[in-house]
Design a protein around this motif. Structure first.
Motif, PDB file in Angstrom:
ATOM      1  N   HIS A  86       0.839  -1.208   0.000  1.00  0.00           N
ATOM      2  CA  HIS A  86       0.000   0.000   0.000  1.00  0.00           C
ATOM      3  C   HIS A  86       0.868   1.250   0.000  1.00  0.00           C
ATOM      4  O   HIS A  86       2.092   1.158   0.048  1.00  0.00           O
ATOM      5  CB  HIS A  86      -0.980  -0.003   1.184  1.00  0.00           C
TER       6      HIS A  86
ATOM      7  N   HIS B 290      -7.254  -1.234   5.268  1.00  0.00           N
ATOM      8  CA  HIS B 290      -6.399  -0.164   5.823  1.00  0.00           C
ATOM      9  C   HIS B 290      -6.343   1.032   4.856  1.00  0.00           C
ATOM     10  O   HIS B 290      -6.389   2.187   5.272  1.00  0.00           O
ATOM     11  CB  HIS B 290      -5.017  -0.757   6.065  1.00  0.00           C
TER      12      HIS B 290
ATOM     13  N   ASP C 255       6.124   4.536   5.167  1.00  0.00           N
ATOM     14  CA  ASP C 255       6.927   3.566   5.923  1.00  0.00           C
ATOM     15  C   ASP C 255       6.964   2.191   5.240  1.00  0.00           C
ATOM     16  O   ASP C 255       7.622   1.272   5.725  1.00  0.00           O
ATOM     17  CB  ASP C 255       6.439   3.448   7.383  1.00  0.00           C
TER      18      ASP C 255
ATOM     19  N   ASP D 157      -0.395  -3.381   6.107  1.00  0.00           N
ATOM     20  CA  ASP D 157      -1.001  -2.791   7.308  1.00  0.00           C
ATOM     21  C   ASP D 157      -2.448  -3.216   7.568  1.00  0.00           C
ATOM     22  O   ASP D 157      -3.090  -2.640   8.448  1.00  0.00           O
ATOM     23  CB  ASP D 157      -0.882  -1.269   7.257  1.00  0.00           C
TER      24      ASP D 157
ATOM     25  N   HIS E  27       1.613   3.876   1.967  1.00  0.00           N
ATOM     26  CA  HIS E  27       2.217   4.669   3.055  1.00  0.00           C
ATOM     27  C   HIS E  27       3.751   4.663   3.039  1.00  0.00           C
ATOM     28  O   HIS E  27       4.379   3.640   2.751  1.00  0.00           O
ATOM     29  CB  HIS E  27       1.677   4.190   4.405  1.00  0.00           C
TER      30      HIS E  27
HETATM   31 ZN   LIG Z   1      -0.036   1.944   6.316  1.00  0.00          ZN
END
Ligand SMILES: [Zn+2]
Length: 277
Positions: free
Chosen positions: A65, A151, A69, A170, A67
């Protein structure tokens, strides 16, 4: 950093040193990485070590995904096919123009706890995308990459029936309250994804954050999120206010979040999705 061998041919860093967990599957003729974390030197070291140990080359990076991180290490895999869902790619392109614009990146590195982990960071986008599902086959090993949402709308998991492992990104925060406040988070899709994970013949689940786990931990989270959603639905039907609903749902016992504000923002997002139906 600890490189953990989960089972023959499956490795991960899930000690938090790369922020988002990073996983690697060694196939008969190549290595596939899943997510690139947020610590460039450590991810580079992970790749180099595994390639040296196995004598195989990395060919794919699969992105669960959008994000940071989970994708800030993408440049370590610039020479590979980088694959995500179409939705994830769209969000990354959007973020490149806003919160990942060059001046924002400079600021982010400066403010990082350890700036050396992100030195030289550039955003590297996927080279290929899929809508809902794709497969990679290498000899007798099959990798299934499937989008479920939860998420985030683009959230996708990697399932390897041969190694009986599933890498969830996540959609799984093990032993922590999940971050569920992203703009496209959806608790109903999240529940459906968890049910799908449990229906598969899996020994090890690799979460986006927290330790590698078994079915019990997935069931624990599914039980929690189902309880929260059922209570919210019931109270919405009874005409209760958002404030009353969040307050009551907050009482359901579960692991605390890593950042204190995460829980309320997550419950508010879940409420917003359920109330808009
Ligand atoms: Zn995430």
């Amino acid at each position: 950093m600890t490189i953990e061998k989960i089972v023959e041919n499956v490795y991960s860093i899930s000690d938090g040193s790369t922020r988002g967990n990073v996983a690697a599957y060694v196939l008969p003729n190549q290595i596939i990485f899943i997510d690139s974390g947020m610590n460039l030197p450590l991810v580079k070291e992970f790749r180099e070590k595994l390639e040296k140990e196995t004598g195989k080359k990395t060919t794919y990076l699969l992105i669960t995904h959008t994000h940071g991180d989970h994708i800030f290490g993408n440049q370590v895999f610039k020479d590979c096919k980088i694959i995500s869902s179409k939705h994830t790619e769209e969000r990354m392109i959007e973020s490149e123009k806003t919160n990942w614009a060059p001046d924002k990146i400079v600021e982010m590195i400066k403010n990082a706890e350890d700036p050396s982990t992100l030195e030289g960071l550039v955003i590297v986008l996927p080279t290929e995308t899929f809508d809902d599902r794709m497969e990679i086959t290498d000899g007798d090993v099959k990798i299934i990459f499937k989008r479920t949402g939860g998420h985030t709308e683009g959230s996708s998991y990697v399932y390897c029936p041969t190694y009986k492992t599933l890498t969830a990104g996540d959609n799984l925060f093990i032993d922590n309250f999940p971050w569920g406040g992203a703009p496209s988070a959806n608790p109903e899709k999240w529940i459906a994804a968890l049910e799908e994970y449990l229906s598969l013949d899996i020994d090890y689940y690799l979460p986006g954050h927290g330790p590698v786990s078994n079915k019990d931990k997935i069931q624990e989270f599914l039980t929690y999120i189902t309880k929260a959603v059922d209570l919210m639905r019931k109270m919405i039907a009874e005409g209760k206010t958002e404030e009353e609903i969040i307050k009551e749902t907050d009482k359901i016992d579960y692991h605390p979040p890593k950042r204190p504000q995460w829980k309320e923002l997550t419950l508010k997002k879940w409420y917003e999705v359920l109330a808009s139906k």
